[in-house]
Design a protein around this motif. Sequence first.
Motif, mmCIF file in Angstrom:
data_model
loop_
_atom_site.group_PDB
_atom_site.id
_atom_site.type_symbol
_atom_site.label_atom_id
_atom_site.label_comp_id
_atom_site.label_asym_id
_atom_site.label_seq_id
_atom_site.Cartn_x
_atom_site.Cartn_y
_atom_site.Cartn_z
ATOM 1 N N GLN A 13 -5.103 -10.575 0.617
ATOM 2 C CA GLN A 13 -3.800 -10.931 1.166
ATOM 3 C C GLN A 13 -3.160 -9.783 1.947
ATOM 4 O OE1 GLN A 13 -1.584 -12.282 -2.261
ATOM 5 N NE2 GLN A 13 -2.451 -14.356 -2.160
ATOM 6 N N TRP A 14 -3.456 -8.556 1.549
ATOM 7 C CA TRP A 14 -2.829 -7.386 2.180
ATOM 8 C C TRP A 14 -3.826 -6.596 3.021
ATOM 9 C CZ3 TRP A 14 2.390 -5.785 1.304
ATOM 10 C CH2 TRP A 14 3.104 -6.608 0.428
ATOM 11 N N ARG A 15 -4.883 -7.238 3.465
ATOM 12 C CA ARG A 15 -5.949 -6.517 4.176
ATOM 13 C C ARG A 15 -5.460 -5.856 5.465
ATOM 14 N NH1 ARG A 15 -6.538 -11.920 4.562
ATOM 15 N NH2 ARG A 15 -6.855 -12.908 6.603
ATOM 16 N N TYR A 16 -4.562 -6.503 6.207
ATOM 17 C CA TYR A 16 -4.071 -5.913 7.452
ATOM 18 C C TYR A 16 -3.204 -4.685 7.173
ATOM 19 C CZ TYR A 16 -5.653 -10.360 9.409
ATOM 20 O OH TYR A 16 -6.418 -11.442 9.766
ATOM 21 N N GLN A 17 -2.383 -4.778 6.138
ATOM 22 C CA GLN A 17 -1.542 -3.640 5.771
ATOM 23 C C GLN A 17 -2.390 -2.464 5.289
ATOM 24 O OE1 GLN A 17 -1.049 -6.769 5.013
ATOM 25 N NE2 GLN A 17 1.112 -7.336 5.245
ATOM 26 N N VAL A 18 -3.518 -2.764 4.636
ATOM 27 C CA VAL A 18 -4.405 -1.702 4.156
ATOM 28 C C VAL A 18 -4.915 -0.857 5.318
ATOM 29 C CG1 VAL A 18 -6.689 -1.252 3.160
ATOM 30 C CG2 VAL A 18 -5.114 -2.825 2.006
ATOM 31 N N ALA A 92 -7.393 10.275 -6.572
ATOM 32 C CA ALA A 92 -6.699 10.411 -7.852
ATOM 33 C C ALA A 92 -5.203 10.624 -7.660
ATOM 34 C CB ALA A 92 -7.297 11.573 -8.644
ATOM 35 N N ASN A 93 -4.819 11.243 -6.553
ATOM 36 C CA ASN A 93 -3.411 11.554 -6.298
ATOM 37 C C ASN A 93 -2.700 10.463 -5.494
ATOM 38 O OD1 ASN A 93 -1.155 13.387 -6.414
ATOM 39 N ND2 ASN A 93 -1.493 13.823 -4.243
ATOM 40 N N SER A 94 -3.412 9.406 -5.117
ATOM 41 C CA SER A 94 -2.886 8.442 -4.155
ATOM 42 C C SER A 94 -1.624 7.723 -4.637
ATOM 43 C CB SER A 94 -3.968 7.416 -3.788
ATOM 44 O OG SER A 94 -4.438 6.750 -4.945
ATOM 45 N N ILE A 95 -1.585 7.291 -5.877
ATOM 46 C CA ILE A 95 -0.405 6.571 -6.361
ATOM 47 C C ILE A 95 0.792 7.497 -6.473
ATOM 48 C CG2 ILE A 95 0.580 5.347 -8.351
ATOM 49 C CD1 ILE A 95 -2.094 4.003 -8.755
ATOM 50 N N ARG A 96 0.568 8.717 -6.906
ATOM 51 C CA ARG A 96 1.675 9.684 -6.953
ATOM 52 C C ARG A 96 2.169 10.008 -5.547
ATOM 53 N NH1 ARG A 96 3.398 12.663 -11.131
ATOM 54 N NH2 ARG A 96 2.481 12.204 -13.159
ATOM 55 N N LYS A 97 1.251 10.127 -4.609
ATOM 56 C CA LYS A 97 1.629 10.451 -3.238
ATOM 57 C C LYS A 97 2.459 9.339 -2.617
ATOM 58 C CE LYS A 97 -0.400 11.647 1.269
ATOM 59 N NZ LYS A 97 -1.689 11.871 2.006
ATOM 60 N N TYR A 98 2.101 8.113 -2.910
ATOM 61 C CA TYR A 98 2.798 6.956 -2.343
ATOM 62 C C TYR A 98 3.596 6.218 -3.417
ATOM 63 C CZ TYR A 98 0.064 7.636 1.888
ATOM 64 O OH TYR A 98 -0.477 8.169 3.037
ATOM 65 N N LYS A 99 4.242 6.976 -4.275
ATOM 66 C CA LYS A 99 4.970 6.344 -5.378
ATOM 67 C C LYS A 99 6.141 5.489 -4.896
ATOM 68 C CE LYS A 99 7.824 10.445 -6.339
ATOM 69 N NZ LYS A 99 8.198 11.434 -7.409
ATOM 70 N N TYR A 100 6.642 5.755 -3.678
ATOM 71 C CA TYR A 100 7.736 4.925 -3.170
ATOM 72 C C TYR A 100 7.275 3.485 -2.932
ATOM 73 C CZ TYR A 100 5.659 5.521 1.492
ATOM 74 O OH TYR A 100 4.805 5.524 2.570
ATOM 75 N N LEU A 101 5.977 3.291 -2.699
ATOM 76 C CA LEU A 101 5.455 1.928 -2.548
ATOM 77 C C LEU A 101 5.480 1.180 -3.878
ATOM 78 C CD1 LEU A 101 2.351 2.545 -0.253
ATOM 79 C CD2 LEU A 101 4.580 1.639 0.425
ATOM 80 N N VAL A 102 5.457 1.951 -4.970
ATOM 81 C CA VAL A 102 5.446 1.362 -6.306
ATOM 82 C C VAL A 102 6.866 1.162 -6.835
ATOM 83 C CG1 VAL A 102 4.589 1.621 -8.670
ATOM 84 C CG2 VAL A 102 3.247 2.510 -6.759
ATOM 85 N N THR A 103 7.731 2.143 -6.580
ATOM 86 C CA THR A 103 9.057 2.125 -7.199
ATOM 87 C C THR A 103 10.140 1.481 -6.342
ATOM 88 O OG1 THR A 103 9.522 4.355 -6.328
ATOM 89 C CG2 THR A 103 8.516 4.209 -8.524
ATOM 90 N N MET A 105 9.537 -0.804 -3.539
ATOM 91 C CA MET A 105 9.217 -2.068 -2.882
ATOM 92 C C MET A 105 8.124 -2.793 -3.650
ATOM 93 S SD MET A 105 7.124 -0.725 0.498
ATOM 94 C CE MET A 105 8.510 0.281 1.024
ATOM 95 N N LYS A 106 7.981 -4.055 -3.368
ATOM 96 C CA LYS A 106 6.953 -4.849 -4.022
ATOM 97 C C LYS A 106 5.658 -4.727 -3.231
ATOM 98 C CE LYS A 106 6.083 -9.416 -5.986
ATOM 99 N NZ LYS A 106 6.571 -10.818 -6.109
ATOM 100 N N PHE A 107 4.820 -3.821 -3.670
ATOM 101 C CA PHE A 107 3.569 -3.546 -2.968
ATOM 102 C C PHE A 107 2.436 -3.546 -3.984
ATOM 103 C CE2 PHE A 107 0.304 -0.967 -0.931
ATOM 104 C CZ PHE A 107 0.335 -1.432 0.375
ATOM 105 N N PRO A 108 1.289 -4.146 -3.657
ATOM 106 C CA PRO A 108 0.153 -4.188 -4.606
ATOM 107 C C PRO A 108 -0.432 -2.802 -4.845
ATOM 108 C CG PRO A 108 -0.505 -5.056 -2.467
ATOM 109 C CD PRO A 108 0.978 -4.853 -2.401
ATOM 110 N N VAL A 109 -0.242 -2.305 -6.033
ATOM 111 C CA VAL A 109 -0.664 -0.947 -6.374
ATOM 112 C C VAL A 109 -2.168 -0.771 -6.213
ATOM 113 C CG1 VAL A 109 -0.736 0.768 -8.231
ATOM 114 C CG2 VAL A 109 1.281 -0.688 -7.952
ATOM 115 N N SER A 110 -2.930 -1.802 -6.475
ATOM 116 C CA SER A 110 -4.394 -1.691 -6.434
ATOM 117 C C SER A 110 -4.917 -1.338 -5.044
ATOM 118 C CB SER A 110 -5.038 -2.991 -6.901
ATOM 119 O OG SER A 110 -4.770 -4.050 -5.991
ATOM 120 N N THR A 111 -4.132 -1.601 -3.999
ATOM 121 C CA THR A 111 -4.597 -1.326 -2.633
ATOM 122 C C THR A 111 -4.318 0.100 -2.173
ATOM 123 O OG1 THR A 111 -2.527 -2.065 -1.602
ATOM 124 C CG2 THR A 111 -4.211 -3.741 -2.008
#
Length: 268
Positions: A13-18, A92-103, A105-111
């Motif tokens: 569903q989020w392939r273009y955003q990826v 390994a650092n990707s979620i911490r680096k982009y934590k604003y996508l997690v906290t 907005m509604k963004f699929p963390v797995s991507t």
Amino acid sequence: MSTLKQIITEHIQWRYQVFKLAKADIIKTYSGAALGWAWALVRPTIMIFVFWFAFTYGLRVGGDENGYPFVLWLVPGYIAWQCMSDMITQGANSIRKYKYLVTKMKFPVSTIPTFTAFAKLAIHISLMILVVLLFIITGHFPDIYWLEIFFYMFCMLVFFTAWGLFASMLAAMSKDFLNLVKSVTQALFWVSGIMWDVSRIGIPALQKVLYFNPITYVANGYRNAFIFKVWFWEEPTQLLIFVGMTIVMFMLAVWAYRKLIKEIPDVL
């Protein structure tokens, strides 16, 4: 299985955003520098020259490999390592680096680890073009074996994307895990056969253990394509080991995602 289905659905569903975020990651990494993303090419080029000079004129080791100068044997494995080491640490650092996508907005963390891995792969492809040019300049022209480079790129992307999801979930919960990954990565460089040939180890048991290392498999695969002219299906045992390790890594990634996804926004 429901968690795996959720992860696959999010990627579809989020392939273009990826792909857009992978491009943005490259721009963000090298923005502000006069040479921009060219710095991604400068660093490994300098290191290859240093290694060549040290082994050829300093230590005076590293003879020809299958009729190829040592530097040509070194380059494919080292360029593969550059990509894999970035995928290990920055994945390994990707979620911490982009934590604003997690906290925020509604963004699929797995991507998040996925577009980080794609960004590193894009830089890797640019470096591989330089490797191909180096071989051509030195009189070694493309042959059919070079096609399997794409197979090993795919293997690298799949395994380390799974690693990125697993490791980034744990690193988001504990920064100590991230520091551990960064510390171990440098050791992996010296034990993964980047600077030496694993097949020359005189201890069979140790050699078999090293073949369980995905880094070794990919680095050797690049050299099989450029230097030794061996197809990946001609080494079925190593291929099956890599496939098995990849399946295990995907299982760990799915497990970590299912266990931690609800807690990560609060922790970050």
